[in-house]
Design an enzyme around this catalytic site. Structure first.
Site, PDB file in Angstrom:
ATOM      1  N   LYS A  53       0.872  -1.137   0.022  1.00 16.35           N
ATOM      2  CA  LYS A  53      -0.058   0.178   0.131  1.00 16.35           C
ATOM      3  C   LYS A  53       0.827   1.249   0.007  1.00 16.35           C
ATOM      4  O   LYS A  53       0.747   2.177  -0.682  1.00 16.35           O
ATOM      5  CB  LYS A  53      -0.751  -0.108   1.134  1.00 16.35           C
ATOM      6  CG  LYS A  53      -2.270  -0.883   0.903  1.00 16.35           C
ATOM      7  CD  LYS A  53      -2.737  -1.296   2.438  1.00 16.35           C
ATOM      8  CE  LYS A  53      -3.958  -2.490   2.059  1.00 16.35           C
ATOM      9  NZ  LYS A  53      -4.641  -3.036   3.267  1.00 16.35           N
ATOM     10  N   GLN A  97      -4.961  -1.700   9.429  1.00 19.20           N
ATOM     11  CA  GLN A  97      -4.905  -2.709   8.949  1.00 19.20           C
ATOM     12  C   GLN A  97      -5.326  -3.839   9.759  1.00 19.20           C
ATOM     13  O   GLN A  97      -5.111  -4.239  10.861  1.00 19.20           O
ATOM     14  CB  GLN A  97      -3.260  -3.309   8.398  1.00 19.20           C
ATOM     15  CG  GLN A  97      -3.112  -4.517   7.661  1.00 19.20           C
ATOM     16  CD  GLN A  97      -3.680  -4.504   6.142  1.00 19.20           C
ATOM     17  OE1 GLN A  97      -3.845  -3.401   5.623  1.00 19.20           O
ATOM     18  NE2 GLN A  97      -4.062  -5.538   5.781  1.00 19.20           N
ATOM     19  N   ASP A 120     -11.398   2.525   4.007  1.00 23.50           N
ATOM     20  CA  ASP A 120     -11.748   1.414   3.638  1.00 23.50           C
ATOM     21  C   ASP A 120     -13.224   1.336   3.750  1.00 23.50           C
ATOM     22  O   ASP A 120     -13.866   0.224   3.274  1.00 23.50           O
ATOM     23  CB  ASP A 120     -11.363   0.533   5.293  1.00 23.50           C
ATOM     24  CG  ASP A 120     -10.226   0.116   4.822  1.00 23.50           C
ATOM     25  OD1 ASP A 120      -9.638  -0.667   3.791  1.00 23.50           O
ATOM     26  OD2 ASP A 120      -9.534  -0.253   6.021  1.00 23.50           O
TER      27      ASP A 120
HETATM   28  N1  GUN Z   1      -7.190  -6.881   5.873  1.00 23.58           N
HETATM   29  C1  GUN Z   1      -7.609  -7.685   4.953  1.00 23.58           C
HETATM   30  N2  GUN Z   1      -8.241  -6.619   3.748  1.00 23.58           N
HETATM   31  C2  GUN Z   1      -8.100  -5.584   4.127  1.00 23.58           C
HETATM   32  C3  GUN Z   1      -8.652  -4.347   3.963  1.00 23.58           C
HETATM   33  O1  GUN Z   1      -9.018  -4.278   2.747  1.00 23.58           O
HETATM   34  N3  GUN Z   1      -8.644  -3.198   4.714  1.00 23.58           N
HETATM   35  C4  GUN Z   1      -7.783  -3.375   6.006  1.00 23.58           C
HETATM   36  N4  GUN Z   1      -7.769  -2.206   6.742  1.00 23.58           N
HETATM   37  N5  GUN Z   1      -7.424  -4.536   6.344  1.00 23.58           N
HETATM   38  C5  GUN Z   1      -7.527  -5.471   5.648  1.00 23.58           C
END
Ligand code: GUN
Length: 286
Positions: A53, A97, A120
């Protein structure tokens, strides 16, 4: 033989568009979108996702900050950090995350994020907005799937869409986005009776279960579009999706590989949401 949906290539196109928009925002409006990524503990998969990311942000010209906290972080410490990030002027998007280490309350953490910075789209006010169809942000993985379908020219309206999995992160919002595009949507889960027969009714089958080889050839209608959101390890430790790819690929009309299908799209959509957040914050979008 199915056409492979090349998520890597489609994501590269989205990322190039985002980079172009970021450059324009900077030049015309003096605005640089900023994303804060919070990671708690040392889950190796989470570490890889967070690194990807941050790298994608840098490539798109988005400013990013990482907050790496130890697994022993308390709920209050994490909530305090979120309050700081909610107020931080150079931060437009906040991503915590998931999953969080045991003992931390994910729901409370998500609800503490300013909904206008919730890139998100996990906050309940954003989830409600999606339900109604009046949203700023779409959750990254389902939005990525919709972009794959759009980019391949796959019509959703009037199609039987079956989503396997009902998580808040993928299954439920996925169903809603397909419904917004006038699909006829069925959501399946562990209590669904005769899952193979329901799946065989799908023109568009989306699997978000998290089990290798869960979707077998007898569950797929010839000519169906098969979208694999799974991210698993097979018996040899190799990355694989939910779909038994070798058996299903000859039957489907389109199929996403794992890796290289839905995964790259998730990051591309996160970048898009971060730019949207920046535009909202500086009054360039409503
Ligand atoms: N863990 C797995 N997929 C995601 C996501 O799309 N966002 C976040 N914040 N954590 C994740």
């Amino acid at each position: 033989m199915a056409k492979l949906i090349d998520g890597k290539a489609i994501a590269a196109t989205v990322r190039a568009e985002v980079a172009q928009e970021v450059a324009e925002l900077q030049e015309r409006d003096g605005v640089t979108p900023g994303l804060a990524v919070v990671i708690v503990g040392n889950d190796p998969a989470s570490r890889t996702y967070v690194n990807n990311k941050k790298k994608a942000c840098a490539e798109a010209g988005i400013y990013s900050e990482e907050y790496a906290l130890p697994a022993e972080t308390t709920q209050q410490e994490l909530l305090d950090l979120i309050q700081v990030l909610n107020k931080k002027q150079d931060i437009d998007g906040i991503l915590v995350q998931l999953p969080l280490p045991k003992g931390l309350d994910e729901k409370a953490v998500i609800e503490a994020i300013d909904p206008g910075k919730d890139v998100d789209a996990f906050h309940e006010s954003n989830v409600g907005r999606i339900m109604i169809g009046n949203f700023h942000f779409l959750p990254c993985t389902p939005a990525g799937v919709m972009e794959l379908l759009r980019s391949e020219g796959i019509e959703v309206a009037g199609k039987n869409c079956v989503v396997v999995g009902r998580s808040n992160i993928v299954g439920k919002p996925m169903a809603m986005l397909l419904l917004h595009q006038n699909g006829t949507v069925t959501v399946c889960h562990s209590k669904t009776a005769d899952l193979p027969s329901v799946c065989r009714g799908a023109d568009i089958l989306v699997s978000a279960v998290g089990k290798a080889k869960f979707i077998t050839a007898d569950m797929v209608k010839p000519g169906a579009v098969v979208i694999d959101v799974g991210m698993n390890r097979d018996e040899n430790g190799k990355l694989c999706g939910d779909v038994d790819f070798t058996a299903v690929e000859p039957i489907a009309s389109y199929i996403t590989p794992v890796p290289g299908g839905v995964g790259p799209m998730t990051i591309a959509m996160l970048l898009k949401n971060t730019v949207t957040a920046a535009k909202l914050h500086c009054g360039l979008a409503q």
